[in-house]
Design an enzyme around this catalytic site. Structure first.
Site, PDB file in Angstrom:
ATOM      1  CG  ASN A  34      31.395  61.146  36.609  1.00 10.01           C
ATOM      2  OD1 ASN A  34      31.656  60.374  37.523  1.00 10.01           O
ATOM      3  ND2 ASN A  34      31.384  60.771  35.337  1.00 10.01           N
ATOM      4  CG  ASP A  60      31.920  63.268  32.578  1.00 11.79           C
ATOM      5  OD1 ASP A  60      33.042  62.943  32.124  1.00 11.79           O
ATOM      6  OD2 ASP A  60      30.945  62.493  32.620  1.00 11.79           O
ATOM      7  CG  PHE A  83      42.625  57.767  41.372  1.00 10.63           C
ATOM      8  CD1 PHE A  83      43.362  56.604  41.532  1.00 10.63           C
ATOM      9  CD2 PHE A  83      42.969  58.876  42.133  1.00 10.63           C
ATOM     10  CE1 PHE A  83      44.430  56.553  42.420  1.00 10.63           C
ATOM     11  CE2 PHE A  83      44.033  58.831  43.024  1.00 10.63           C
ATOM     12  CZ  PHE A  83      44.760  57.670  43.168  1.00 10.63           C
ATOM     13  CB  SER A 127      45.381  47.325  35.893  1.00  7.41           C
ATOM     14  OG  SER A 127      45.044  46.005  36.221  1.00  7.41           O
ATOM     15  CE1 TYR A 152      39.498  49.422  34.202  1.00  6.47           C
ATOM     16  CE2 TYR A 152      40.473  47.244  34.437  1.00  6.47           C
ATOM     17  CZ  TYR A 152      40.353  48.557  34.856  1.00  6.47           C
ATOM     18  OH  TYR A 152      41.095  48.991  35.926  1.00  6.47           O
ATOM     19  CE  LYS A 156      42.768  51.384  34.163  1.00  3.91           C
ATOM     20  NZ  LYS A 156      42.615  52.775  34.593  1.00  3.91           N
ATOM     21  CE1 TYR A 180      47.751  52.389  41.209  1.00  3.20           C
ATOM     22  CE2 TYR A 180      45.399  52.102  40.906  1.00  3.20           C
ATOM     23  CZ  TYR A 180      46.486  52.924  41.025  1.00  3.20           C
ATOM     24  OH  TYR A 180      46.302  54.285  40.993  1.00  3.20           O
ATOM     25  CG  ASN A 202      36.528  43.470  42.342  1.00  2.00           C
ATOM     26  OD1 ASN A 202      36.020  44.562  42.132  1.00  2.00           O
ATOM     27  ND2 ASN A 202      37.273  42.868  41.452  1.00  2.00           N
ATOM     28  CG  ASP A 301      39.229  34.602  37.358  1.00  2.00           C
ATOM     29  OD1 ASP A 301      39.482  35.820  37.360  1.00  2.00           O
ATOM     30  OD2 ASP A 301      38.468  34.054  38.172  1.00  2.00           O
TER      31      ASP A 301
HETATM   32  P1  NAD Z   1      36.246  53.813  41.685  1.00  2.00           P
HETATM   33  O1  NAD Z   1      35.157  53.528  40.716  1.00  2.00           O
HETATM   34  O2  NAD Z   1      35.970  53.631  43.118  1.00  2.00           O
HETATM   35  O3  NAD Z   1      36.772  55.307  41.473  1.00  2.00           O
HETATM   36  C1  NAD Z   1      36.760  55.958  40.221  1.00  2.00           C
HETATM   37  C2  NAD Z   1      36.064  57.299  40.423  1.00  2.00           C
HETATM   38  O4  NAD Z   1      36.069  58.001  39.195  1.00  2.00           O
HETATM   39  C3  NAD Z   1      34.595  57.159  40.853  1.00  2.00           C
HETATM   40  O5  NAD Z   1      34.370  57.958  42.002  1.00  2.00           O
HETATM   41  C4  NAD Z   1      33.806  57.669  39.653  1.00  2.00           C
HETATM   42  O6  NAD Z   1      32.611  58.304  40.048  1.00  2.00           O
HETATM   43  C5  NAD Z   1      34.793  58.607  39.008  1.00  2.00           C
HETATM   44  N1  NAD Z   1      34.661  58.799  37.565  1.00  2.00           N
HETATM   45  C6  NAD Z   1      34.531  57.853  36.597  1.00  2.00           C
HETATM   46  N2  NAD Z   1      34.486  58.440  35.396  1.00  2.00           N
HETATM   47  C7  NAD Z   1      34.593  59.789  35.590  1.00  2.00           C
HETATM   48  C8  NAD Z   1      34.610  60.908  34.740  1.00  2.00           C
HETATM   49  N3  NAD Z   1      34.486  60.790  33.415  1.00  2.00           N
HETATM   50  N4  NAD Z   1      34.746  62.143  35.292  1.00  2.00           N
HETATM   51  C9  NAD Z   1      34.841  62.287  36.633  1.00  2.00           C
HETATM   52  N5  NAD Z   1      34.837  61.247  37.501  1.00  2.00           N
HETATM   53  C10 NAD Z   1      34.712  60.013  36.973  1.00  2.00           C
HETATM   54  O7  NAD Z   1      37.513  52.945  41.225  1.00  2.00           O
HETATM   55  P2  NAD Z   1      38.886  52.697  41.985  1.00  2.00           P
HETATM   56  O8  NAD Z   1      38.924  51.266  42.396  1.00  2.00           O
HETATM   57  O9  NAD Z   1      39.149  53.755  42.962  1.00  2.00           O
HETATM   58  O10 NAD Z   1      39.888  52.830  40.762  1.00  2.00           O
HETATM   59  C11 NAD Z   1      40.605  54.022  40.499  1.00  2.00           C
HETATM   60  C12 NAD Z   1      41.477  53.819  39.268  1.00  2.00           C
HETATM   61  O11 NAD Z   1      42.368  52.722  39.507  1.00  2.00           O
HETATM   62  C13 NAD Z   1      40.719  53.478  38.002  1.00  2.00           C
HETATM   63  O12 NAD Z   1      41.372  54.088  36.925  1.00  2.00           O
HETATM   64  C14 NAD Z   1      40.859  51.979  37.906  1.00  2.00           C
HETATM   65  O13 NAD Z   1      40.753  51.536  36.568  1.00  2.00           O
HETATM   66  C15 NAD Z   1      42.256  51.780  38.447  1.00  2.00           C
HETATM   67  N6  NAD Z   1      42.512  50.431  38.977  1.00  2.00           N
HETATM   68  C16 NAD Z   1      41.715  49.931  39.959  1.00  2.00           C
HETATM   69  C17 NAD Z   1      41.944  48.646  40.445  1.00  2.00           C
HETATM   70  C18 NAD Z   1      41.072  48.049  41.513  1.00  2.00           C
HETATM   71  O14 NAD Z   1      41.115  46.828  41.682  1.00  2.00           O
HETATM   72  N7  NAD Z   1      40.295  48.828  42.254  1.00  2.00           N
HETATM   73  C19 NAD Z   1      42.999  47.887  39.933  1.00  2.00           C
HETATM   74  C20 NAD Z   1      43.813  48.438  38.940  1.00  2.00           C
HETATM   75  C21 NAD Z   1      43.557  49.725  38.463  1.00  2.00           C
HETATM   76  N1  UFG Z   2      36.958  35.305  43.220  1.00  2.00           N
HETATM   77  C1  UFG Z   2      36.205  34.268  43.741  1.00  2.00           C
HETATM   78  N2  UFG Z   2      34.923  34.519  44.093  1.00  2.00           N
HETATM   79  C2  UFG Z   2      34.346  35.736  43.937  1.00  2.00           C
HETATM   80  C3  UFG Z   2      35.112  36.793  43.410  1.00  2.00           C
HETATM   81  C4  UFG Z   2      36.424  36.532  43.053  1.00  2.00           C
HETATM   82  O1  UFG Z   2      36.699  33.143  43.892  1.00  2.00           O
HETATM   83  O2  UFG Z   2      33.165  35.883  44.248  1.00  2.00           O
HETATM   84  C5  UFG Z   2      38.372  35.037  42.877  1.00  2.00           C
HETATM   85  C6  UFG Z   2      38.686  35.273  41.417  1.00  2.00           C
HETATM   86  O3  UFG Z   2      38.461  34.095  40.673  1.00  2.00           O
HETATM   87  C7  UFG Z   2      40.162  35.650  41.489  1.00  2.00           C
HETATM   88  C8  UFG Z   2      40.295  36.330  42.841  1.00  2.00           C
HETATM   89  O4  UFG Z   2      39.159  35.954  43.593  1.00  2.00           O
HETATM   90  O5  UFG Z   2      40.934  34.495  41.525  1.00  2.00           O
HETATM   91  C9  UFG Z   2      40.346  37.847  42.734  1.00  2.00           C
HETATM   92  O6  UFG Z   2      39.242  38.281  41.950  1.00  2.00           O
HETATM   93  P1  UFG Z   2      38.836  39.809  41.822  1.00  2.00           P
HETATM   94  O7  UFG Z   2      37.633  39.879  40.937  1.00  2.00           O
HETATM   95  O8  UFG Z   2      38.743  40.421  43.164  1.00  2.00           O
HETATM   96  O9  UFG Z   2      40.115  40.462  41.131  1.00  2.00           O
HETATM   97  P2  UFG Z   2      40.788  40.168  39.707  1.00  2.00           P
HETATM   98  O10 UFG Z   2      42.211  39.817  39.984  1.00  2.00           O
HETATM   99  O11 UFG Z   2      40.022  39.220  38.897  1.00  2.00           O
HETATM  100  O12 UFG Z   2      40.670  41.578  38.989  1.00  2.00           O
HETATM  101  C10 UFG Z   2      40.916  42.807  39.682  1.00  2.00           C
HETATM  102  C11 UFG Z   2      40.096  43.911  39.050  1.00  2.00           C
HETATM  103  C12 UFG Z   2      40.583  44.196  37.661  1.00  2.00           C
HETATM  104  C13 UFG Z   2      42.033  44.503  37.685  1.00  2.00           C
HETATM  105  C14 UFG Z   2      42.789  43.398  38.356  1.00  2.00           C
HETATM  106  C15 UFG Z   2      44.232  43.763  38.523  1.00  2.00           C
HETATM  107  O13 UFG Z   2      38.720  43.548  39.017  1.00  2.00           O
HETATM  108  O14 UFG Z   2      39.918  45.312  37.155  1.00  2.00           O
HETATM  109  O15 UFG Z   2      42.247  43.144  39.653  1.00  2.00           O
HETATM  110  O16 UFG Z   2      44.361  44.978  39.177  1.00  2.00           O
HETATM  111  F1  UFG Z   2      42.478  44.658  36.425  1.00  2.00           F
END
Ligand code: NAD
Ligand code: UFG
Length: 342
Positions: A34, A60, A83, A127, A152, A156, A180, A202, A301
């Site tokens: 979407n 969506d 995803f 996650s 969030y 999961k 992940y 992040n 954290d």
């Molecule tokens: P992202 O936001 O880049 O990708 C998600 C995509 O889904 C986006 O393009 C968004 O536009 C689309 N989307 C959201 N809601 C929607 C809906 N209702 N219908 C259609 N499209 C929709 O995020 P990402 O980092 O690629 O994450 C992908 C998946 O992996 C997510 O489920 C996220 O929770 C999970 N995940 C991500 C991380 C991370 O650190 N990136 C870690 C663990 C799990």
């Molecule tokens: N950090 C900093 N400075 C910043 C940003 C992050 O020091 O500006 C530190 C955080 O304290 C942490 C580490 O960098 O120790 C990683 O932080 P992120 O925010 O990149 O990642 P997290 O591990 O906190 O969380 C991410 C996603 C969550 C997901 C989780 C596990 O944001 O959604 O990884 O997949 F659940």
């Protein structure tokens, strides 16, 4: 004939890289997104890398009629990688219903339609957040699930339970749940990567934006943790390694005759890196200095977490391979391509 895979959220960060790997492995991909957290130009990047333009439906996934139309107009979808979700931890605390609705209704709609349209398997993006603060590291899939610390994270946990309950009820589908750790980096071509909206939350996007001069300084959130250098430890996994695991999981679900109906795998490297170590590896790999300061701890954290990826290594035959320096160079090349536009 090529097997057809639906990738929800396929223009997003992990979805776009996985689409590239699926196409490279000989799958046909249909994307639904979407565009709430991505844009359609990502499709051009996927095409430039692979030479193939995946079918794209802007829609969506919380709207079951949209999904039903998609399955009707793209018959023969064999598997789904889901995803599509909202993923900002802080925002989920402010807007819990948005997160529960988007993440859970999307999953339930897909599950409901799978038997109707003969879709056999779904890979779900979970996650390591489901483990909370681990009692010991590395952590494997048998570790207890801890109470979620954000809506969030709770989506999961609930999603995993929904999948398990649905399959236990006799639904004729399989699922592989992938937990992940911390995905980072970008495609080595720098044609696709992570597109953070606004100020990145992040670490790696904040770091590369600081190196590019878009942000003045990176703040390291705390150096008084009980870790060797005092900063938090994570298991940073390269986005291409992560994407490859989805292809293997999909092939296993669709072609593996006697696999369990639900399987869960950690996707990590098995190696923990501190925030300070990650900054050092970026500087060593790119030769670019990152201005940083030590700040307060960030609320909520986790101190340290890294994966035991043995199950994925042995059962999937998958292993994280990309050295972190390469990942850092790719992240930096992508940042440079994005330029000063963010
Ligand atoms: P992202 O936001 O880049 O990708 C998600 C995509 O889904 C986006 O393009 C968004 O536009 C689309 N989307 C959201 N809601 C929607 C809906 N209702 N219908 C259609 N499209 C929709 O995020 P990402 O980092 O690629 O994450 C992908 C998946 O992996 C997510 O489920 C996220 O929770 C999970 N995940 C991500 C991380 C991370 O650190 N990136 C870690 C663990 C799990
Ligand atoms: N950090 C900093 N400075 C910043 C940003 C992050 O020091 O500006 C530190 C955080 O304290 C942490 C580490 O960098 O120790 C990683 O932080 P992120 O925010 O990149 O990642 P997290 O591990 O906190 O969380 C991410 C996603 C969550 C997901 C989780 C596990 O944001 O959604 O990884 O997949 F659940």
């Amino acid at each position: 004939m090529k097997k057809k895979i639906l990738v929800t959220g396929g223009t997003g960060y992990i979805g776009s890289h996985t689409t590239v790997e699926l196409i490279n492995a000989g799958y046909e991909v249909v994307i639904i997104d979407n565009l709430s957290n991505s844009n359609r130009e990502v499709i051009d990047g996927i095409e430039a890398i692979t030479g193939v333009r995946p079918a794209f439906v802007e829609g969506d996934c919380t709207d079951i009629a949209t999904l039903r139309n998609l399955f009707t107009s793209h018959p023969g979808i064999a598997g789904i990688i889901n995803f599509a979700a909202s993923k900002a931890v802080g925002e989920s605390v402010q807007k819990p219903l948005l997160y529960y609705r988007n993440n859970l209704v999307t999953l339930m709609n897909l599950l409901e339609l799978m038997p109707e349209f003969g879709v056999r398997g779904i890979v779900f993006s979970s996650s390591c957040t489901v483990y909370g603060e681990p009692d010991k590291n590395p952590i494997d899939e048998t570790a207890p699930i801890k109470a979620a610390t954000s809506p969030y994270g709770n989506t999961k946990q609930i999603s995993e339970e929904i999948i398990e309950d649905y399959i236990a009820s006799g639904a004729p589908i399989k699922s592989i749940i992938l937990r992940y750790f911390n995905p980072i980096g970008a495609h080595p071509s720098a044609l696709i990567g992570e597109l953070p909206v606004g100020v990145p939350q992040n670490l790696v996007p904040y770091l590369t934006q600081t190196a590019a001069g878009i942000r003045e300084q990176l703040t390291v959130f705390g150096n008084d943790y009980s870790t060797p250098d005092g900063s938090c430890i994570r298991d940073y996994i390269d986005i291409i390694d992560l994407a490859r695991a989805h292809v293997i999981a999909m092939t296993r679900m669709l072609d593996g005759a006697d696999t369990d109906a639900v399987e869960i795998f950690n996707l990590g490297t098995g190696r923990g890196l501190s925030v300070l170590e990650l900054i050092n590896s970026f500087e060593a790999a790119t030769g670019v200095k990152v201005p940083y300061r030590i700040g307060e701890r960030r609320e909520g954290d986790i101190e340290k977490i890294w994966a035991d990826p043995k199950k994925a290594n042995e059962v999937l035959g998958w292993k994280a391979e990309v050295p972190v320096e390469d990942t850092m160079r790719n992240a930096w090349a992508w940042q440079q391509r994005l330029g000063q536009s963010l």
